[in-house]
Design an enzyme around this catalytic site. Structure first.
Site, mmCIF file in Angstrom:
data_model
loop_
_atom_site.group_PDB
_atom_site.id
_atom_site.type_symbol
_atom_site.label_atom_id
_atom_site.label_comp_id
_atom_site.label_asym_id
_atom_site.label_seq_id
_atom_site.Cartn_x
_atom_site.Cartn_y
_atom_site.Cartn_z
ATOM 1 C CB SER A 150 -0.966 -0.054 1.180
ATOM 2 O OG SER A 150 -2.015 0.870 1.023
ATOM 3 C CD GLU A 239 -5.987 -4.719 -3.132
ATOM 4 O OE1 GLU A 239 -5.442 -3.706 -2.660
ATOM 5 O OE2 GLU A 239 -5.380 -5.781 -3.347
ATOM 6 C CG HIS A 269 -5.640 -2.671 0.604
ATOM 7 N ND1 HIS A 269 -4.886 -2.420 -0.518
ATOM 8 C CD2 HIS A 269 -5.150 -1.851 1.575
ATOM 9 C CE1 HIS A 269 -3.985 -1.484 -0.238
ATOM 10 N NE2 HIS A 269 -4.117 -1.137 1.015
#
Length: 305
Positions: A150, A239, A269
């Site tokens: 991320s 996502e 995610h």
């Protein structure tokens, strides 16, 4: 504790209640961090993991290895959390699994977080940590892979770009789990199972602070991609960041970068963080580890003979 495999529908039902309560733009970042750390108890370590606490580039860090095994090469892991949350505790399990599967020492860095320390504080920390591994730990640049999830994936990309451009250092590889590589982009939908648009926009603003949103250190997707090392991108099709990952992969390939791209279906995610009890997520971690291991410890013709 040994790994287990909880059915995906049951896991999703639990996480669907947990994550929106944590990643809530109405909660303070200190409270979000505390809740994330509490939830990390569900992400246990593989057996024989050795956790060595240290300082890296002036920041708290951990070196994760496997008891009784000599580590070859290194992975510098940068955790996710919107540049505003996440910690050594929340990503220790994932980093430990990479250590077990790669045979490398995995260094997990507690880089500075926004809004207390906006851009480029985290990037400065990551670049300094990589350089310290070379200067003090004795690694070469091509013996160190960069990996992250991320926001940590975006930070890994930005770190590699700065290392190449400013220091002439090219990491062995990049391992990016659902990387957030342009915080300027507004998600197309309201939420996925883990994160939501309001929270991500709040994190983007907190990370930017008074900075320039067009700075490629902040949005590395818009930076120079030529010359980057082999890169593996993993993302689930559900996502918020899926389309951004597709764009990144296309841009990397156009820049001549060797890319491996995996789009899972049915996960969420950074499901890799739940590898202790989600078998498909554990398989994704192993695939990423195999890619990093090959980059850091390439098989020679002598080995094959």
């Amino acid at each position: 504790m040994r790994d287990i495999n909880i059915p995906l529908p049951l896991t999703k039902a639990v996480l669907r209640r947990m994550f929106p309560a944590i990643f809530n733009a109405r909660l303070s970042y200190p409270m979000q961090r505390k809740l994330m750390d509490l939830g990390s108890v569900l992400q246990w370590l593989p057996g024989d993991t050795v956790v060595h606490r240290l300082r890296l580039a002036g920041r708290p860090a951990e070196k994760l290895t496997v008891r009784g095994r000599s580590a070859e090469g290194a992975v510098l892991y940068l955790h996710g959390g919107g540049y505003a949350v996440g910690s050594l505790a929340t990503h220790r399990s994932l980093a430990a699994r990479l250590a077990h599967h790669t045979g490398c020492a995995v260094y997990l860095l507690d880089y500075r977080l926004a809004p207390e320390h906006p851009f480029p504080a985290g990037l400065d920390d990551a670049v300094a940590a990589f350089r310290e591994l070379i200067a003090d730990a004795g690694y070469r640049a091509d013996q160190i892979a960069l990996a992250g999830d991320s926001a940590g994936g975006g930070l890994s990309l930005a770190t590699a770009q700065r290392l190449i451009a400013q220091h002439g250092l090219t990491p062995a590889a990049l391992g990016l789990i659902a990387p957030w590589t342009d915080p300027n982009v507004v998600p197309e939908k309201d939420s996925d199972l883990v994160i939501n648009r309001a929270w991500s926009r709040a994190c983007a603003a907190a990370y930017l602070g008074e900075g320039d949103s067009q700075d490629t250190g902040y949005a590395p997707l818009r930076g120079v991609l030529e010359g980057l090392p082999p890169t593996y991108v993993q993302v689930d099709v559900s996502e918020l960041l899926h389309s951004q990952c597709v764009e990144l992969v296309a841009a990397l390939r156009a820049a001549g970068v060797h890319v491996r791209f995996t789009e899972s279906q049915g996960l969420w995610h950074v499901a890799q963080a739940q590898a202790a009890f989600v078998a498909p997520a554990a398989a994704a971690v192993r695939e990423l580890a195999d890619f990093l291991k090959e980059a850091v410890q390439p098989v020679s013709m002598r080995d094959l003979g």
